[in-house]
Design a protein around this motif. Structure first.
Motif, PDB file in Angstrom:
ATOM      1  N   PHE A  13       0.151  84.156  40.451  1.00 19.36           N
ATOM      2  CA  PHE A  13       0.258  84.585  39.246  1.00 19.36           C
ATOM      3  C   PHE A  13       1.767  83.841  38.667  1.00 19.36           C
ATOM      4  N   GLY A  14       2.841  84.081  39.229  1.00 23.03           N
ATOM      5  CA  GLY A  14       4.153  83.677  38.605  1.00 23.03           C
ATOM      6  C   GLY A  14       4.266  82.197  38.611  1.00 23.03           C
ATOM      7  N   GLN A  15       3.526  81.458  39.216  1.00 24.97           N
ATOM      8  CA  GLN A  15       3.541  80.012  39.166  1.00 24.97           C
ATOM      9  C   GLN A  15       2.486  79.265  38.797  1.00 24.97           C
ATOM     10  N   TYR A  16       1.355  79.440  39.389  1.00 26.10           N
ATOM     11  CA  TYR A  16       0.252  78.695  39.358  1.00 26.10           C
ATOM     12  C   TYR A  16      -0.986  79.052  38.153  1.00 26.10           C
ATOM     13  N   PHE A  17      -0.902  80.480  37.895  1.00 27.98           N
ATOM     14  CA  PHE A  17      -1.788  80.761  36.853  1.00 27.98           C
ATOM     15  C   PHE A  17      -1.475  80.140  35.556  1.00 27.98           C
ATOM     16  N   ILE A  27       9.441  77.692  41.181  1.00 28.94           N
ATOM     17  CA  ILE A  27       9.410  78.419  42.332  1.00 28.94           C
ATOM     18  C   ILE A  27      10.649  79.087  42.672  1.00 28.94           C
ATOM     19  N   ASN A  28      11.765  78.418  42.335  1.00 30.36           N
ATOM     20  CA  ASN A  28      13.006  78.968  42.519  1.00 30.36           C
ATOM     21  C   ASN A  28      13.382  80.143  41.696  1.00 30.36           C
ATOM     22  N   GLU A  29      12.795  80.217  40.168  1.00 30.13           N
ATOM     23  CA  GLU A  29      13.184  80.965  39.142  1.00 30.13           C
ATOM     24  C   GLU A  29      12.299  82.418  39.715  1.00 30.13           C
ATOM     25  N   LEU A  30      11.109  82.100  40.125  1.00 22.34           N
ATOM     26  CA  LEU A  30      10.112  83.045  40.620  1.00 22.34           C
ATOM     27  C   LEU A  30      10.801  84.081  41.741  1.00 22.34           C
ATOM     28  N   ALA A  31      11.253  83.308  42.879  1.00 24.54           N
ATOM     29  CA  ALA A  31      11.843  83.718  44.060  1.00 24.54           C
ATOM     30  C   ALA A  31      13.001  84.585  43.364  1.00 24.54           C
ATOM     31  N   GLN A  67       7.872  75.821  50.535  1.00 28.57           N
ATOM     32  CA  GLN A  67       9.067  76.077  49.419  1.00 28.57           C
ATOM     33  C   GLN A  67       9.300  77.328  48.850  1.00 28.57           C
ATOM     34  N   TRP A  68       8.171  78.042  48.445  1.00 23.84           N
ATOM     35  CA  TRP A  68       8.081  79.457  48.158  1.00 23.84           C
ATOM     36  C   TRP A  68       8.904  80.318  49.144  1.00 23.84           C
ATOM     37  N   LYS A  73      13.524  83.349  51.587  1.00 19.52           N
ATOM     38  CA  LYS A  73      14.431  83.615  52.613  1.00 19.52           C
ATOM     39  C   LYS A  73      15.992  83.330  51.764  1.00 19.52           C
ATOM     40  N   SER A  74      15.910  82.288  51.044  1.00 21.13           N
ATOM     41  CA  SER A  74      17.427  81.967  50.631  1.00 21.13           C
ATOM     42  C   SER A  74      17.677  82.986  49.734  1.00 21.13           C
TER      43      SER A  74
END
Length: 192
Positions: A13-17, A27-31, A67-68, A73-74
């Motif tokens: 929902f944070g990236q694909y929806f 992906i980096n903003e969401l993480a 990547q997610w 982990k990062s």
């Protein structure tokens, strides 16, 4: 005592929806956002493990899932989620789970995470017994397509069936399915 925290489809929902009020984060903003929330929770529950639930149909590609996982982990280091639990859309015609699940599970394992699965049925089933038989079939199908044994399994229903939990001897109850899984599923471990 809090044993673990479950995130319900943050990548999906944070990236694909793309519907109304979609986030559309990278992906980096969401993480980074997820990590900030997990870190808030850990001010109260410092060592609580986290599980990320994702729908197979809501993930772009195995590479993007990787990547997610790397981004989490990062951001969180050893505090990253311990597992990805798949919420399989068994009847999806848009993205058949049989085609994508093996590669998604392999990606999770390659990135050093555990994996789990939610075994359930579909809302199309008209009776408790139909729902249970379909769920048994889904378990058997998963076993034939995905060779890696899950680290954890959830047996649940969000549908109108089954509408009875007990007795476990009734072949139309959710507890019957739990016992069936423990007795019949080749991937079952540590059930009883």
């Amino acid at each position: 005592m809090t044993q673990y925290i479950v995130m319900d489809e943050p990548l999906t929902f944070g990236q694909y929806f793309r519907g109304r009020n979609a986030c559309g984060y990278s992906i980096n903003e969401l993480a980074a956002g997820v990590a900030a929330e997990i870190n808030k929770i850990r001010t109260v529950f410092p060592n609580v493990p986290v599980i990320d639930i994702e729908a197979h149909s809501g993930i772009g590609t195995p590479a993007e899932l990787g990547q997610w996982l790397d981004a989490l982990k990062s951001q969180l280091g050893d505090g990253a989620p311990i597992s990805v639990r798949f919420d399989v859309q068994w009847a999806s015609h848009d993205k058949a789970w049989q085609e994508v699940a093996p590669a998604l599970v392999a990606t999770v394992l390659q990135h050093g995470y555990h994996y789990g699965i939610i075994f359930d049925s579909t809302p199309q089933d008209q009776t408790n017994q139909d729902w249970i038989r379909t769920a048994e079939g889904n378990i058997r199908s998963w076993e034939s397509k995905v060779k890696a044994r899950p680290d954890h399994v959830v047996i649940a229903s969000w549908h109108r069936h089954p509408d009875t939990l007990l007795p476990e001897t009734n072949p139309g109850t959710l507890t019957y399915l739990v016992n069936w899984y423990c007795d019949n599923a080749a991937i079952a471990k540590d059930c009883k």
